[in-house]
Design a protein around this motif. Structure first.
Motif, PDB file in Angstrom:
ATOM      1  N   ARG A  20       0.824  -1.210   0.000  1.00 16.90           N
ATOM      2  CA  ARG A  20       0.000   0.000   0.000  1.00 16.90           C
ATOM      3  C   ARG A  20       0.858   1.259   0.000  1.00 16.90           C
ATOM      4  O   ARG A  20       0.567   2.213  -0.708  1.00 16.90           O
ATOM      5  N   ILE A  21       1.930   1.244   0.768  1.00 17.33           N
ATOM      6  CA  ILE A  21       2.826   2.404   0.797  1.00 17.33           C
ATOM      7  C   ILE A  21       3.499   2.571  -0.558  1.00 17.33           C
ATOM      8  O   ILE A  21       3.618   3.684  -1.071  1.00 17.33           O
ATOM      9  N   GLU A  22       3.906   1.468  -1.177  1.00 21.28           N
ATOM     10  CA  GLU A  22       4.517   1.536  -2.506  1.00 21.28           C
ATOM     11  C   GLU A  22       3.528   2.019  -3.561  1.00 21.28           C
ATOM     12  O   GLU A  22       3.934   2.602  -4.561  1.00 21.28           O
ATOM     13  N   GLY A  24       1.442   4.324  -3.123  1.00 26.77           N
ATOM     14  CA  GLY A  24       1.212   5.742  -2.944  1.00 26.77           C
ATOM     15  C   GLY A  24       0.381   6.127  -1.738  1.00 26.77           C
ATOM     16  O   GLY A  24       0.111   7.303  -1.520  1.00 26.77           O
ATOM     17  N   TRP A  25      -0.041   5.144  -0.960  1.00 23.80           N
ATOM     18  CA  TRP A  25      -0.766   5.462   0.272  1.00 23.80           C
ATOM     19  C   TRP A  25       0.196   6.180   1.208  1.00 23.80           C
ATOM     20  O   TRP A  25       1.388   5.882   1.246  1.00 23.80           O
ATOM     21  N   SER A  26      -0.307   7.098   1.993  1.00 23.46           N
ATOM     22  CA  SER A  26       0.541   7.707   3.019  1.00 23.46           C
ATOM     23  C   SER A  26       0.776   6.659   4.106  1.00 23.46           C
ATOM     24  O   SER A  26      -0.020   5.727   4.273  1.00 23.46           O
ATOM     25  N   VAL A  27       1.867   6.832   4.815  1.00 24.86           N
ATOM     26  CA  VAL A  27       2.175   5.894   5.903  1.00 24.86           C
ATOM     27  C   VAL A  27       1.051   5.914   6.932  1.00 24.86           C
ATOM     28  O   VAL A  27       0.631   4.877   7.432  1.00 24.86           O
ATOM     29  N   ARG A  28       0.530   7.105   7.217  1.00 24.70           N
ATOM     30  CA  ARG A  28      -0.558   7.243   8.196  1.00 24.70           C
ATOM     31  C   ARG A  28      -1.790   6.443   7.763  1.00 24.70           C
ATOM     32  O   ARG A  28      -2.371   5.711   8.553  1.00 24.70           O
ATOM     33  N   CYS A  29      -2.189   6.576   6.516  1.00 20.06           N
ATOM     34  CA  CYS A  29      -3.380   5.869   6.028  1.00 20.06           C
ATOM     35  C   CYS A  29      -3.170   4.350   5.987  1.00 20.06           C
ATOM     36  O   CYS A  29      -4.056   3.580   6.367  1.00 20.06           O
ATOM     37  N   ALA A  30      -2.008   3.948   5.512  1.00 24.56           N
ATOM     38  CA  ALA A  30      -1.709   2.509   5.430  1.00 24.56           C
ATOM     39  C   ALA A  30      -1.676   1.901   6.830  1.00 24.56           C
ATOM     40  O   ALA A  30      -2.228   0.814   7.057  1.00 24.56           O
ATOM     41  N   GLU A  38       1.600   4.699  13.040  1.00 28.60           N
ATOM     42  CA  GLU A  38       2.502   4.947  11.923  1.00 28.60           C
ATOM     43  C   GLU A  38       3.974   4.802  12.316  1.00 28.60           C
ATOM     44  O   GLU A  38       4.826   4.713  11.454  1.00 28.60           O
TER      45      GLU A  38
END
Length: 39
Positions: A20-22, A24-30, A38
């Protein structure tokens, strides 16, 4: 593999978090979607 019964992330959950981070999700959202902080 022996996963603790209260573990928030299993190995497959960690893979999903990284994917998910790869994508493009933000770390907070993922992290929020995985139920972890986070940090």
């Amino acid at each position: 593999m022996n996963v603790h019964k209260n573990a928030r992330l299993t190995p497959s959950g960690r893979v999903l978090l990284v994917q998910r981070i790869e994508q493009g999700w933000s770390v907070r959202c993922a992290a929020g979607s995985a139920g972890v902080s986070e940090r």
